[in-house]
Design an enzyme around this catalytic site. Structure first.
Site: not given
Ligand code: B4P
Length: 191
Positions: A14, A89, A134
């Site tokens: 994302k 979420r 993190r």
């Molecule tokens: P990303 O995939 O970009 O990570 P994310 O989904 O955006 O983030 P995440 O869900 O972990 O965290 P969030 O901040 O929303 O990257 C993952 C990895 O994959 C990276 O290293 C990237 O390089 C790699 N990658 C990406 N695409 C790739 C591909 N095509 N091939 C290979 N590798 C690839 O949330 C964090 C915490 O905040 C939650 O657990 C919760 O506690 C809280 N939170 C956030 N929003 C909330 C909400 N709305 N309600 C309640 N709690 C919330």
């Protein structure tokens, strides 16, 4: 106005895809994960409470994130559109978002859902954990907890937008550019 939800489990890409979408479509990026991490960094009361939950792989209370999004929508009234990354979420957050947008005569244009299997998610997040600093990326147990939270509380959000005819699944495994091109196609269909 283009209002896009980028949906998917933790580590689905994302954040990675958001950066590309913002650059192409000039949208305001609203990532609740980033907003919460800024609060933690600032050492605010909200940040301290959120940190305890995030470090356990748990979701932060709905009211907290809804309040943050409400505030951001108010401060960007002239935006060309928004990308909601990591929000909503829960179904409660989805209902609140629909109501907030309706109060500005706006609505969600499309939800793009990145589909990635659990093994790939685990591998990506453990890899990111080597450099991200993190706490929630640091061990397998914690990442599994986040995936569990996603399956029990967040997955129903997909059904919520599917019922509105706004749900578009995209394969989240493969080259970042290929995935981005699929997302762009989904956006073009509603723009
Ligand atoms: P990303 O995939 O970009 O990570 P994310 O989904 O955006 O983030 P995440 O869900 O972990 O965290 P969030 O901040 O929303 O990257 C993952 C990895 O994959 C990276 O290293 C990237 O390089 C790699 N990658 C990406 N695409 C790739 C591909 N095509 N091939 C290979 N590798 C690839 O949330 C964090 C915490 O905040 C939650 O657990 C919760 O506690 C809280 N939170 C956030 N929003 C909330 C909400 N709305 N309600 C309640 N709690 C919330």
């Amino acid at each position: 106005m283009l209002n896009l939800i980028l949906f998917g489990p933790p580590g689905a890409g994302k954040g990675t895809q958001s950066e590309k979408i913002i650059a192409k479509y000039n949208l305001i990026h609203l990532s609740t994960g980033d907003l919460l991490r800024s609060e933690i960094q600032a050492g605010s009361e909200l940040g301290l409470k959120a940190k305890t939950l995030m470090d356990q792989g748990l979701l932060v209370p709905d009211e907290v994130v809804i309040g943050m999004i409400d505030h951001k929508l108010k401060t960007h009234r002239d935006a060309a559109g928004f990308i909601f990354d990591g929000f909503p979420r829960t179904v409660k957050q989805s209902e609140a978002l629909d109501n907030l947008l309706a109060s500005y005569n706006e609505s969600i244009s499309v939800m793009v859902a990145l589909v990635v299997d659990d093994n790939e998610l685990l591998a990506r997040l453990l890899k990111r954990g080597l450099t991200s600093g993190r706490p929630d990326d640091q061990n397998e147990e914690l990442i599994s907890k986040r995936i569990q939270e996603y399956n029990s509380k967040t997955k129903p959000v997909a059904d919520y937008y599917q019922a509105q005819g706004k749900f578009v699944p995209v394969d989240g495994i493969g080259e970042i550019e290929t995935i981005f091109s699929e997302i762009s196609n989904a956006i073009s269909a509603v723009k």
